[in-house]
Design an enzyme around this catalytic site. Structure first.
Site, PDB file in Angstrom:
ATOM      1  N   SER A  77       0.814  -1.220   0.000  1.00 54.45           N
ATOM      2  CA  SER A  77       0.000   0.000   0.000  1.00 54.45           C
ATOM      3  C   SER A  77       0.845   1.267   0.000  1.00 54.45           C
ATOM      4  O   SER A  77       1.918   1.325   0.607  1.00 54.45           O
ATOM      5  CB  SER A  77      -0.868  -0.011   1.267  1.00 54.45           C
ATOM      6  N   GLU A 137       0.182   3.597   1.787  1.00 59.00           N
ATOM      7  CA  GLU A 137       0.270   4.010   3.199  1.00 59.00           C
ATOM      8  C   GLU A 137       1.670   3.771   3.750  1.00 59.00           C
ATOM      9  O   GLU A 137       2.058   4.378   4.749  1.00 59.00           O
ATOM     10  CB  GLU A 137      -0.738   3.214   4.036  1.00 59.00           C
ATOM     11  N   TYR A 148      -1.698   0.262  10.599  1.00 60.93           N
ATOM     12  CA  TYR A 148      -1.936  -0.413   9.303  1.00 60.93           C
ATOM     13  C   TYR A 148      -0.711  -0.263   8.401  1.00 60.93           C
ATOM     14  O   TYR A 148      -0.228  -1.242   7.815  1.00 60.93           O
ATOM     15  CB  TYR A 148      -3.170   0.200   8.632  1.00 60.93           C
TER      16      TYR A 148
END
Ligand code: NAP
Ligand code: GDD
Length: 332
Positions: free
Chosen positions: A121, A123, A145
């Site tokens: 990701s 992220e 996460y």
């Protein structure tokens, strides 16, 4: 008929990938949890082989791999909500990080020639060190996460380097669709705008409108997953559009589509702000374009209108009407 296994098949990406693999002639297997909602699969469920597995324990993974002998495994299962990861950091680590190791280790035990895709990701870039972000940009995750995804990413790289496995990590930037989970901001905006337009809601409560994301269409992005596993060599790829917009622009575009002024309806609510924010992420998908001949097809405006239109349609269907409300959406 090649066999593919998708973990998290009932999620947004799992459902699009399953459809894509069926179209390509695969025998598609997928895992879900006993309590999973299988609604996104309903129109083609009879063409799938579904198995119940929780990646949080996963004792049955080796057995399943031995039984179905897949050529490709796509690991899409995760606790995928960034916001929720602060409330459930340990569970997020157990599924999103260690779940990846469980799967890789099972593959190593059963058949090292299985090709593996890991859902990494943007992220992981978090507090970005350079812009735009490429496969070589260092990570600085900003949420439990994001931290868990960094583990998932590097354990995939490590299995590739340690055991010569065909293991790839797709570093995907935000991708949306009418199938997006209801907690994500785009889905929440599209749904609430449709409710406001149809008179069943009167406000949209949001957190940070300044955060910027590189939003693409999920149906485009799952094609890149498949292409990664067909390449001659396993490599990691950034998948995104390079086109960046803030949450406020998504809001404005959605309200514009239904002819309403967003300023009259949006309420800023501190409860939706995060302990640490990813302010802006921007993809440089050059490697995917050059190696895989992959590029996104849908624009930001098309994605926003597709999502709002799908929500309006749902409301109309529930009211027993059949005609599309604003335009005829063919993309979802
Ligand atoms: P999603 O719709 O939230 O799907 C996640 C899937 O994981 C669901 O099927 C979910 O099942 C399953 N899952 C959750 N906990 C599990 C567990 N303990 N054991 C087994 N399965 C479990 O997410 P998505 O948008 O399709 O994303 C797919 C993957 O890509 C995720 O790994 C996500 O983190 C990653 N990713 C997504 C984006 C994006 O913008 N969409 C970008 C980059 C990376 P339940 O229905 O039972 O919860
Ligand atoms: N969810 C949510 N709800 N987000 C809000 C809200 C709200 O009410 N108000 C503002 N936001 C802001 C968040 O602070 C964040 O900056 C942005 O909207 C996007 O939030 P999400 O839609 O929850 O997505 P995300 O970017 O945090 O994470 C998604 O994309 C990642 C890829 O970068 C998820 O799909 C992750 O699984 C994925 O890895």
């Amino acid at each position: 008929m090649p066999v593919a296994l998708i973990t998290g098949i009932n999620g947004q990406d799992g459902s699009y990938l399953a459809e894509e693999l069926l179209r390509l002639g695969y025998d598609v297997h997928g895992t879900h949890r006993p309590q999973s909602d299988l609604g996104l699969l309903s129109s083609f469920r009879d063409q799938l082989n579904l198995h119940q597995i929780d990646l949080g324990c996963g004792e049955e993974i080796e057995q399943l791999l031995t039984a179905i002998q897949p050529r490709e495994v796509y690991n899409l299962a995760a606790q995928s909500s960034v916001g929720k990861s602060w409330d459930e950091p340990v569970e997020t680590g157990n599924i999103t990080a260690i779940g990846t190791a469980r799967l890789l280790e099972a593959i190593r035990q059963v058949d090292k020639s299985i090709r593996f895709y890991q859902a990494s990701s943007s992220e992981m870039f978090g507090k970005v060190i350079e812009t735009p972000q490429t496969e070589l940009t260092p990570f600085w995750p900003r949420s439990p996460y994001g931290v868990a995804k960094v583990y998932g990413h590097f354990i995939t790289v490590n299995y590739r380097e340690s055991y010569d496995m065909f293991a790839c990590s797709g570093i995907l930037f935000n991708h949306e669709s009418p199938r997006r989970g209801s907690a994500f901001v785009t889905s929440k905006i599209a749904r609430t705008v449709a409710e406001i337009k149809s008179g069943s809601a009167n406000e949209l409560r949001l957190g940070n409108l300044q955060a910027k994301r590189d939003w693409g269409f999920a149906g485009d992005f799952v094609k890149a997953m498949w292409k990664m596993l067909q390449a001659d060599q396993p490599r990691d790829y950034v998948i995104g559009t390079g086109d960046v917009h803030c949450v406020g622009e998504f809001v404005e575009c959605a309200f514009d589509y239904v002819g309403l002024d967003w300023r009259k309806f949006v309420v800023i609510d501190p409860k939706f702000f995060r302990p640490a924010e990813v302010d802006v992420v921007t993809a440089d998908p050059t490697r995917a374009k050059e190696d895989l001949d992959w590029q996104p097809k849908y624009s930001f405006e098309q994605i926003v209108t597709m999502m709002v239109e799908a929500e309006l349609q749902k409301i109309q269907n529930a009211q027993g009407q059949t005609q599309p409300s604003v335009i005829n959406n063919k993309a979802a």
